[in-house]
Design an enzyme around this catalytic site. Structure first.
Site, short mmCIF file in Angstrom:
data_model
loop_
_atom_site.label_atom_id
_atom_site.label_comp_id
_atom_site.label_asym_id
_atom_site.label_seq_id
_atom_site.Cartn_x
_atom_site.Cartn_y
_atom_site.Cartn_z
N PRO A 156 -1.41 -41.24 42.08
CA PRO A 156 -2.55 -42.11 41.29
C PRO A 156 -3.17 -43.03 42.40
O PRO A 156 -4.44 -43.42 41.97
CB PRO A 156 -1.49 -43.21 40.70
CG PRO A 156 -0.28 -43.29 41.23
CD PRO A 156 0.07 -42.03 41.86
N ASP B 53 -9.91 -34.12 47.31
CA ASP B 53 -11.04 -34.25 46.29
C ASP B 53 -11.25 -35.71 46.33
O ASP B 53 -10.77 -36.55 46.98
CB ASP B 53 -10.41 -33.79 44.98
CG ASP B 53 -9.13 -34.46 44.57
OD1 ASP B 53 -8.97 -35.68 44.73
OD2 ASP B 53 -8.20 -33.81 44.06
N LYS C 96 -14.21 -31.44 42.07
CA LYS C 96 -14.67 -32.47 41.20
C LYS C 96 -13.85 -33.59 40.54
O LYS C 96 -12.99 -33.01 39.94
CB LYS C 96 -15.44 -31.66 40.03
CG LYS C 96 -16.27 -32.56 39.14
CD LYS C 96 -17.16 -31.69 38.20
CE LYS C 96 -17.60 -32.61 37.34
NZ LYS C 96 -18.30 -31.80 36.28
N GLY D 12 -5.89 -35.15 44.39
CA GLY D 12 -5.47 -36.66 43.68
C GLY D 12 -5.01 -36.61 42.00
O GLY D 12 -5.17 -35.33 41.76
N GLY D 13 -4.25 -37.57 41.72
CA GLY D 13 -3.60 -37.30 40.19
C GLY D 13 -2.43 -36.43 40.43
O GLY D 13 -1.67 -36.72 41.34
N ASP D 14 -2.18 -35.79 39.35
CA ASP D 14 -1.01 -34.73 39.03
C ASP D 14 -1.20 -33.41 39.02
O ASP D 14 -1.49 -32.55 38.13
CB ASP D 14 -0.33 -35.35 37.85
CG ASP D 14 0.07 -36.67 37.60
OD1 ASP D 14 -0.01 -37.53 38.73
OD2 ASP D 14 0.00 -37.44 36.65
N MET E 293 -7.33 -37.71 31.51
CA MET E 293 -8.71 -37.40 31.56
C MET E 293 -9.45 -37.68 30.24
O MET E 293 -10.42 -36.85 29.66
CB MET E 293 -8.93 -36.02 31.90
CG MET E 293 -8.78 -35.81 33.31
SD MET E 293 -8.56 -34.13 34.16
CE MET E 293 -7.15 -33.39 33.27
N ALA F 234 -4.66 -47.00 38.17
CA ALA F 234 -2.97 -47.10 38.41
C ALA F 234 -2.60 -47.24 39.74
O ALA F 234 -2.91 -46.35 40.47
CB ALA F 234 -2.17 -46.12 37.53
#
Length: 251
Positions: free
Chosen positions: A12, A35, A56, A87-89, A169, A198
């Site tokens: 996160p 990213d 993106k 990034g993210g999952d 998203m 987060a």
């Protein structure tokens, strides 16, 4: 091939939530493709690597996936440790499967280093477990996003079937999400939280109900958001209601 590509989940955003393996690979990397969701403190761990921005995220510059795939394969012919920092999952929602498939077809060695999910980071920020004995036993992770040419996905049915849901998203589609879930039979009073950024020091939690979701999303500042729905949030929503009422009176 001289090198290996490591698909590393940056999670996160908080650098200290990276796995030890991810931090070690960043320190040893020759080149890092990242990213726009990856914050500067995480990139700073790649002390000796060339850093290349791709992908993106959050409406920023987009690089076509086929070019990212080729650059990863080309880099593996020149470098020993190539890190694709996502990034993210990436193993939940992302294009990790496309990169894995392409690299394997090219004969490139590839490994995956998963990270902390944004949903778990959001739960930690809220101090709320996503399950609760006697009230919530099931969790679903969904995204309503649909790419051009893709068949419609029945994400709403997955939400209806679970006790707790994490929607990725979805901040920009909050009105459509609320409308779809209400039409599917979800109660308007279902507790909802929007968790923005987060795990980061400036994370924000906005609590309300499903019918209030579009108004909550309108308050988002532009960072990545996880929308959480379910009765596990009921106490937090009740606690937030008086504060919201006081702010309205003050205006």
């Amino acid at each position: 091939m001289t090198g290996t590509v490591y698909l590393v989940g940056a999670g996160p955003g908080a650098a200290d939530l990276l796995t030890l393996r991810a931090a070690r690979l960043l320190a040893e990397a020759d080149i890092v493709f990242h990213d726009a969701l990856v914050p500067a403190p995480i990139l700073a761990l790649a002390t000796r690597a060339e850093r290349v921005a791709v992908g993106k995220r959050c409406g920023r510059h987009s690089t076509a996936q086929r070019f990212i795939n080729k650059r990863l394969a080309d880099a593996a012919r020149e470098h020993r440790i190539v890190v694709r920092l996502k990034g993210g999952d990436p193993m939940l929602f992302g294009r990790a499967h496309e990169e894995l498939g392409y690299l394997r077809a090219q004969g490139v060695g590839v490994e995956v280093v998963p990270g902390v999910t944004a949903a778990l980071a959001a739960a930690a920020d809220m101090r709320i477990s996503l399950t609760r004995r006697g009230a919530a036993r099931s969790i679903t992770f969904v995204t309503p996003r649909q790419g051009a040419g893709e068949a419609p996905n029945d994400w709403a049915r997955a939400v209806m079937a679970a006790d707790t849901s994490a929607v990725y998203m979805g901040a920009g589609d909050a009105a459509a999400i609320a409308q779809a879930l209400l039409a599917a039979g979800k109660r308007a009073s279902t507790p909802v939280a929007n968790v923005e950024n987060a795990s980061l020091p400036y994370a924000r939690m906005l609590y309300g109900t499903l019918e209030e979701l579009p108004a909550l999303a309108a308050q988002i500042g532009g960072g990545p958001v996880v929308i959480v729905l379910g009765e596990v949030l009921s106490e937090a929503v009740r606690a937030a209601a008086p504060a919201t009422a006081r702010k309205a009176q003050a205006r």
